[in-house]
Design a protein around this motif. Structure first.
Motif, PDB file in Angstrom:
ATOM      1  N   ASN A  72       0.821  -1.219   0.000  1.00 48.37           N
ATOM      2  CA  ASN A  72       0.000   0.000   0.000  1.00 48.37           C
ATOM      3  C   ASN A  72       0.851   1.264   0.000  1.00 48.37           C
ATOM      4  OD1 ASN A  72      -2.277  -1.507   0.082  1.00 48.37           O
ATOM      5  ND2 ASN A  72      -2.417  -1.504   2.317  1.00 48.37           N
ATOM      6  N   LEU A  73       2.146   1.125   0.267  1.00 49.99           N
ATOM      7  CA  LEU A  73       3.001   2.312   0.251  1.00 49.99           C
ATOM      8  C   LEU A  73       3.116   2.798  -1.192  1.00 49.99           C
ATOM      9  CD1 LEU A  73       5.715   1.030   2.692  1.00 49.99           C
ATOM     10  CD2 LEU A  73       4.470   3.142   3.038  1.00 49.99           C
ATOM     11  N   PRO A  74       3.027   4.125  -1.386  1.00 49.21           N
ATOM     12  CA  PRO A  74       2.933   4.626  -2.756  1.00 49.21           C
ATOM     13  C   PRO A  74       4.116   4.247  -3.641  1.00 49.21           C
ATOM     14  CG  PRO A  74       3.022   6.424  -1.120  1.00 49.21           C
ATOM     15  CD  PRO A  74       2.960   5.148  -0.366  1.00 49.21           C
ATOM     16  N   GLN A  75       5.325   4.151  -3.045  1.00 50.98           N
ATOM     17  CA  GLN A  75       6.501   3.974  -3.906  1.00 50.98           C
ATOM     18  C   GLN A  75       6.759   2.528  -4.310  1.00 50.98           C
ATOM     19  OE1 GLN A  75       6.141   5.136  -0.842  1.00 50.98           O
ATOM     20  NE2 GLN A  75       8.098   5.673   0.034  1.00 50.98           N
ATOM     21  N   PHE A  76       5.826   1.602  -4.035  1.00 59.01           N
ATOM     22  CA  PHE A  76       6.131   0.206  -4.278  1.00 59.01           C
ATOM     23  C   PHE A  76       5.704  -0.364  -5.597  1.00 59.01           C
ATOM     24  CE2 PHE A  76       6.754   0.106   0.246  1.00 59.01           C
ATOM     25  CZ  PHE A  76       8.098  -0.106   0.122  1.00 59.01           C
ATOM     26  N   LYS A  77       4.936   0.412  -6.317  1.00 57.77           N
ATOM     27  CA  LYS A  77       4.341  -0.121  -7.539  1.00 57.77           C
ATOM     28  C   LYS A  77       5.402  -0.671  -8.495  1.00 57.77           C
ATOM     29  CE  LYS A  77       0.260   1.322  -6.168  1.00 57.77           C
ATOM     30  NZ  LYS A  77       0.324   0.850  -4.805  1.00 57.77           N
ATOM     31  N   THR A  78       6.581  -0.073  -8.502  1.00 54.30           N
ATOM     32  CA  THR A  78       7.563  -0.432  -9.523  1.00 54.30           C
ATOM     33  C   THR A  78       8.555  -1.505  -9.080  1.00 54.30           C
ATOM     34  OG1 THR A  78       8.891   1.348  -8.679  1.00 54.30           O
ATOM     35  CG2 THR A  78       7.523   1.850 -10.606  1.00 54.30           C
ATOM     36  N   LYS A  79       8.543  -1.891  -7.807  1.00 51.78           N
ATOM     37  CA  LYS A  79       9.574  -2.833  -7.346  1.00 51.78           C
ATOM     38  C   LYS A  79       9.193  -4.283  -7.659  1.00 51.78           C
ATOM     39  CE  LYS A  79      11.336  -0.055  -3.531  1.00 51.78           C
ATOM     40  NZ  LYS A  79      11.574  -0.019  -2.096  1.00 51.78           N
ATOM     41  N   PRO A  80      10.212  -5.163  -7.870  1.00 51.08           N
ATOM     42  CA  PRO A  80       9.885  -6.579  -8.115  1.00 51.08           C
ATOM     43  C   PRO A  80       9.405  -7.255  -6.837  1.00 51.08           C
ATOM     44  CG  PRO A  80      12.242  -6.271  -7.943  1.00 51.08           C
ATOM     45  CD  PRO A  80      11.633  -4.898  -7.857  1.00 51.08           C
ATOM     46  N   LYS A  81       8.819  -8.427  -6.969  1.00 51.25           N
ATOM     47  CA  LYS A  81       8.329  -9.157  -5.797  1.00 51.25           C
ATOM     48  C   LYS A  81       9.411 -10.078  -5.243  1.00 51.25           C
ATOM     49  CE  LYS A  81       3.461  -9.185  -6.050  1.00 51.25           C
ATOM     50  NZ  LYS A  81       2.325  -9.974  -5.685  1.00 51.25           N
ATOM     51  N   ALA A  82       9.229 -10.521  -3.989  1.00 53.62           N
ATOM     52  CA  ALA A  82      10.148 -11.487  -3.385  1.00 53.62           C
ATOM     53  C   ALA A  82      10.023 -12.835  -4.100  1.00 53.62           C
ATOM     54  CB  ALA A  82       9.796 -11.656  -1.920  1.00 53.62           C
ATOM     55  N   LYS A  83      11.151 -13.587  -4.102  1.00 54.07           N
ATOM     56  CA  LYS A  83      11.090 -14.938  -4.697  1.00 54.07           C
ATOM     57  C   LYS A  83      10.434 -15.885  -3.699  1.00 54.07           C
ATOM     58  CE  LYS A  83      15.218 -14.185  -7.414  1.00 54.07           C
ATOM     59  NZ  LYS A  83      16.658 -14.091  -7.234  1.00 54.07           N
ATOM     60  N   PRO A  84       9.607 -16.817  -4.149  1.00 52.25           N
ATOM     61  CA  PRO A  84       8.959 -17.742  -3.199  1.00 52.25           C
ATOM     62  C   PRO A  84      10.000 -18.586  -2.465  1.00 52.25           C
ATOM     63  CG  PRO A  84       8.035 -17.964  -5.407  1.00 52.25           C
ATOM     64  CD  PRO A  84       9.226 -17.078  -5.530  1.00 52.25           C
ATOM     65  N   LEU A  85       9.730 -18.879  -1.202  1.00 49.65           N
ATOM     66  CA  LEU A  85      10.655 -19.687  -0.405  1.00 49.65           C
ATOM     67  C   LEU A  85      10.037 -21.040  -0.042  1.00 49.65           C
ATOM     68  CD1 LEU A  85      12.185 -16.986   2.017  1.00 49.65           C
ATOM     69  CD2 LEU A  85      13.365 -18.187   0.182  1.00 49.65           C
ATOM     70  N   ASP A  86       9.072 -21.505  -0.826  1.00 49.42           N
ATOM     71  CA  ASP A  86       8.381 -22.769  -0.497  1.00 49.42           C
ATOM     72  C   ASP A  86       9.363 -23.905  -0.213  1.00 49.42           C
ATOM     73  OD1 ASP A  86       5.260 -22.468  -1.866  1.00 49.42           O
ATOM     74  OD2 ASP A  86       6.834 -21.034  -2.310  1.00 49.42           O
ATOM     75  N   HIS A  87      10.450 -23.983  -1.007  1.00 52.41           N
ATOM     76  CA  HIS A  87      11.385 -25.095  -0.855  1.00 52.41           C
ATOM     77  C   HIS A  87      12.148 -25.024   0.457  1.00 52.41           C
ATOM     78  CE1 HIS A  87      13.542 -21.710  -2.495  1.00 52.41           C
ATOM     79  NE2 HIS A  87      14.705 -22.306  -2.356  1.00 52.41           N
ATOM     80  N   HIS A  88      12.052 -23.895   1.186  1.00 54.49           N
ATOM     81  CA  HIS A  88      12.755 -23.769   2.462  1.00 54.49           C
ATOM     82  C   HIS A  88      11.823 -23.985   3.654  1.00 54.49           C
ATOM     83  CE1 HIS A  88      16.667 -22.999   1.154  1.00 54.49           C
ATOM     84  NE2 HIS A  88      16.625 -21.699   0.952  1.00 54.49           N
ATOM     85  N   LEU A  89      10.560 -24.244   3.424  1.00 53.81           N
ATOM     86  CA  LEU A  89       9.644 -24.367   4.560  1.00 53.81           C
ATOM     87  C   LEU A  89       9.800 -25.733   5.225  1.00 53.81           C
ATOM     88  CD1 LEU A  89       6.401 -22.724   3.106  1.00 53.81           C
ATOM     89  CD2 LEU A  89       8.202 -21.685   4.498  1.00 53.81           C
ATOM     90  N   SER A  90       9.723 -25.738   6.557  1.00 54.73           N
ATOM     91  CA  SER A  90       9.840 -26.994   7.300  1.00 54.73           C
ATOM     92  C   SER A  90       8.580 -27.830   7.117  1.00 54.73           C
ATOM     93  CB  SER A  90      10.040 -26.695   8.785  1.00 54.73           C
ATOM     94  OG  SER A  90       8.863 -26.113   9.303  1.00 54.73           O
ATOM     95  N   VAL A  91       8.689 -29.099   7.479  1.00 57.10           N
ATOM     96  CA  VAL A  91       7.514 -29.977   7.410  1.00 57.10           C
ATOM     97  C   VAL A  91       6.411 -29.391   8.288  1.00 57.10           C
ATOM     98  CG1 VAL A  91       6.654 -32.286   7.989  1.00 57.10           C
ATOM     99  CG2 VAL A  91       8.917 -32.023   6.937  1.00 57.10           C
TER     100      VAL A  91
END
Ligand code: PLP
Length: 510
Positions: A29-48
Motif C-alpha cells: 500500500n506504500l505509494p513507492q512500491f508499484k515499480t519494485k519486483p516481488k520477493a522470490k517464493p521460499l516454499d522449498h525452504h519451509l519446514s515440514v
C-alpha cells in the motif's frame, strides 16, 4: 550518500504524519512500491511443520465479526464493560516529554486509541495503527528493494527466533551462527531440535570466507546442507563487533549463492556509539532538537541486510527491549509477505497476539507523543548516552588493566565490550584449537575471575556461555556491559574487575 539522505528526508515528509488508520500497514500500500519486483517464493525452504500451518479459520471468523459490527454471539470474548480497568497510561519521563514538546505534536491531531480493543484479543499481525507507523519506519530506515514485504508485531525477538526456526527448520537440521552468540538463540535451537554450526569471526563479526568454506565443503553425511544463517550484525552480542558494508555485501552474495535464509537479529543497530554528542539531552547541548542530528542519525545507521535483500530471503527482527524497555515484550519482524503469513499463522496459534496494553503504550508514545522524527531523536539521544558510558569504561580499562593482559576492540554499536584476557598461548594472538589442557585451565581461570569479581562487588558475564562450540584453547573472555549500572559506578566497577583479573593472572601492579 547526501542524495540518499535527501531522498529519505523527502520520504519522511510524505510518510511522517499518519492520518488514516492503517493506510500503509502493509508494504504494497506504500505509494513507492508499484515499480519494485516481488520477493522470490521460499516454499522449498519451509519446514515440514510450517507447511502444515495456515491462518486459523476460527480466528478469521472472529475478526470478521469485528469488522461487520454485528451482534457478537460468536467469539468467546468478554464484553469490555466487564474489564476491571479503563486504562491509565504510564507517565512519560522528562526526557521523553521534552521530545514530545519539541516535536510539537498537535493535540487535535492525536489519535484516539481504542482501549477496549487493546484489552481484548487482538489481531495476530498487530494493532493496525502501530503497524502503519512501523511499516513507515521500516521504509524510511531500510527501503527494502522488493515490493511485497510486510511487518508483524511480535512479543519480542526471542519469540520471533523460535517461530522463524520453526518456519524453516525440521528437527535435526543445522543452522549457521556466529562463533559466539546470544544464548537465547542457542536455547531456542535446542528447544526446536536444530543443530548449530559455529562460523569463525574476526573484529568485523562473522567471516564471509569461513561461511563460504563451510557451505562449499558441507558433508551431507552430517545432514542436510544448512539453509538458515542467524546473525547479529551490529553491536554483536557478546563481542560488540559490527560488520562493515563490504562484509555485509559479501555475506548477502553468499546467501544468494548457497540459497540461504538470513535471520537478521538486530536489536543494537540503533545504538550508534560514534554519533556526535549533538543529540545528547543531558545538558551537553544548547539546542537538543537539531534537524541536523535527526537526519544524520538516520543516515548513520548501518546498512541492514533487509536493505540489501533483492530476493526476499532476509527475516529481520527488531525489538523494543534495548531501545525502550524489555518488559513491554514487543518487537517487529519484517520479511516477505509469504513468510509474514507463516509467522502470523504461528503467532495466532501460540501467543495469539503481542500484548495489547504494550501495543497501546507503544502507539501512545510513537504515534501521539513522538512521531517519526521524535523516535529518531530518542534513538540518537540513547546513542549519545551509551557512547559516554562506553568511553568511561574504556578509559577505566586503560587505567586499571595493564596493557599486555587484556585486549578489546572498541564497540561502535550496542552495549557490549568483549574483553579478551592475555593468558598462556592467547596473548591477544590467534590461538590453536585442540589443546585440552589449556582449555581446562582457561575455564577454571574464567570461573575464578568471575567469583573474585563478585566478591569484589562487581558482576560481569563469562565469555564461555556465548560460545557455540568449545572455546579455543587458552581463550578467556568476559563480556562487560555499560548499559545497566549507574553511570557514576562504571569506573569503580571496572576497577574492581581489574583487581580480580590482576590477582588471578598474578600480574604485578604497574
Ligand atoms: N536478540 C539478541 C541478539 C539479544 O542480545 C537479545 C537480548 O539480550 C534479544 C534478542 C532479546 O530480545 P527480546 O527481549 O526482544 O526477546
Amino acid at each position: 550518500m547526501a542524495k540518499v539522505a535527501a531522498q529519505r528526508e523527502d520520504q519522511l515528509e510524505v510518510l511522517s504524519v499518519p492520518v488514516e488508520i492503517a493506510s500503509y500497514s502493509s508494504s504494497p500500500n506504500l505509494p513507492q512500491f508499484k515499480t519494485k519486483p516481488k520477493a522470490k517464493p521460499l516454499d522449498h525452504h519451509l519446514s515440514v511443520e510450517s507447511r502444515r500451518i495456515g491462518a486459523s479459520e476460527f480466528k478469521q471468523l472472529a475478526a470478521l465479526e469485528e469488522s461487520h459490527r454485528i451482534i457478537r454471539l460468536g467469539a468467546g470474548r468478554p464484553n469490555p464493560a466487564l474489564y476491571p480497568w479503563t486504562f491509565t497510561l504510564l507517565d512519560l519521563s522528562p526526557t521523553a516529554k521534552s521530545i514530545e514538546a519539541a516535536e510539537g505534536q498537535n493535540p487535535a491531531a492525536k489519535h484516539h486509541f481504542d482501549v477496549a480493543s487493546a484489552l481484548n484479543y487482538g489481531k495476530a499481525l498487530g494493532s493496525p495503527q502501530l503497524l502503519q507507523f512501523l511499516t513507515e519506519h521500516v521504509e524510511m530506515v531500510h527501503e527494502p528493494p522488493y515490493s511485497d514485504w510486510n511487518v508483524c508485531i511480535t512479543g519480542g525477538s526471542t519469540h520471533a527466533i523460535e517461530v522463524a526456526l520453526r518456519i524453516f527448520c525440521d528437527v535435526g537440521d543445522t543452522v549457521l551462527v556466529e562463533q559466539y552468540t546470544y544464548p537465547g538463540f542457542l536455547d531456542m535451537a535446542t528447544l526446536v531440535g536444530v543443530e548449530v554450526q559455529a562460523t569463525a569471526m574476526d573484529s568485523e563479526g562473522l567471516r564471509s570466507d569461513a561461511l563460504d568454506k563451510i557451505l562449499s565443503e558441507w558433508d551431507c553425511s552430517r545432514g542436510r546442507k544448512p539453509r538458515v544463517l542467524y546473525m547479529i550484525p551490529s553491536g554483536q552480542n557478546p563481542t560488540g563487533s559490527t560488520q562493515s558494508s563490504e562484509r555485509r555485501k559479501d555475506i548477502y552474495a553468499l546467501a544468494e549463492k548457497h540459497d540461504l535464509v538470513i535471520i537478521e537479529d538486530d536489536p543494537y543497530s540503533y545504538l550508534n556509539l560514534d554519533l556526535s554528542n549533538s543529540a545528547d539531552l543531558n545538558g551537553h547541548t544548547k539546542n537538543p532538537i537539531l534537524d541536523d542530528s535527526k537526519s544524520s542519525y538516520r543516515s548513520s545507521l548501518p546498512q541492514s541486510y533487509l536493505s540489501l535483500d533483492t530476493s526476499g530471503r532476509v527475516v529481520r527482527l527488531d525489538s523494543t527491549s534495548k531501545i525502550l524497555c524489555p518488559g513491554l515484550r514487543a518487537g517487529w519482524v519484517t520479511a516477505s509477505a509469504q513468510i509474514i503469513d507463516k509467522l502470523v499463522a504461528y503467532q495466532g496459534t501460540d501467543a495469539i497476539t503481542a500484548s495489547g496494553p504494550s501495543q497501546l503504550m507503544l502507539s501512545q508514545l510513537l504515534i501521539n507523543s513522538w512521531g517519526h522524527h521524535g523516535f529518531f531523536f530518542w534513538l540518537a539521544h540513547l546513542s549519545a548516552t551509551y557512547r559516554r558510558r562506553r568511553d568511561i569504561v574504556e578509559r577505566a580499562l586503560e587505567r586499571y588493566i595493564p596493557e599486555q593482559s587484556a585486549h578489546w576492540v572498541s564497540p561502535q554499536f550496542g552495549m557490549f565490550l568483549w574483553l579478551r584476557l592475555g593468558f598462556g598461548v592467547n596473548s591477544g594472538a590467534e590461538c590453536q584449537v585442540g589443546d585440552e589442557g589449556f582449555r581446562n585451565e582457561a575455564s577454571s581461570l574464567e570461573g575464578r575471575i568471575l567469583a573474585r569479581a563478585l566478591e569484589n562487588g562487581v558482576q560481569v558475564t563469562a565469555g564461555s556461555i556465548f560460545a557455540v562450540s568449545p572455546m579455543p584453547a587458552g581463550e578467556v573472555c568476559v563480556r562487560i556491559t555499560y548499559a545497566a549500572a549507574a553511570e557514576e559506578e562504571l569506573e569503580e566497577g571496572v576497577r574492581r574487575l581489574a583487581d580480580a583479573i590482576k590477582k588471578e593472572l598474578a600480574i604485578e601492579r604497574h
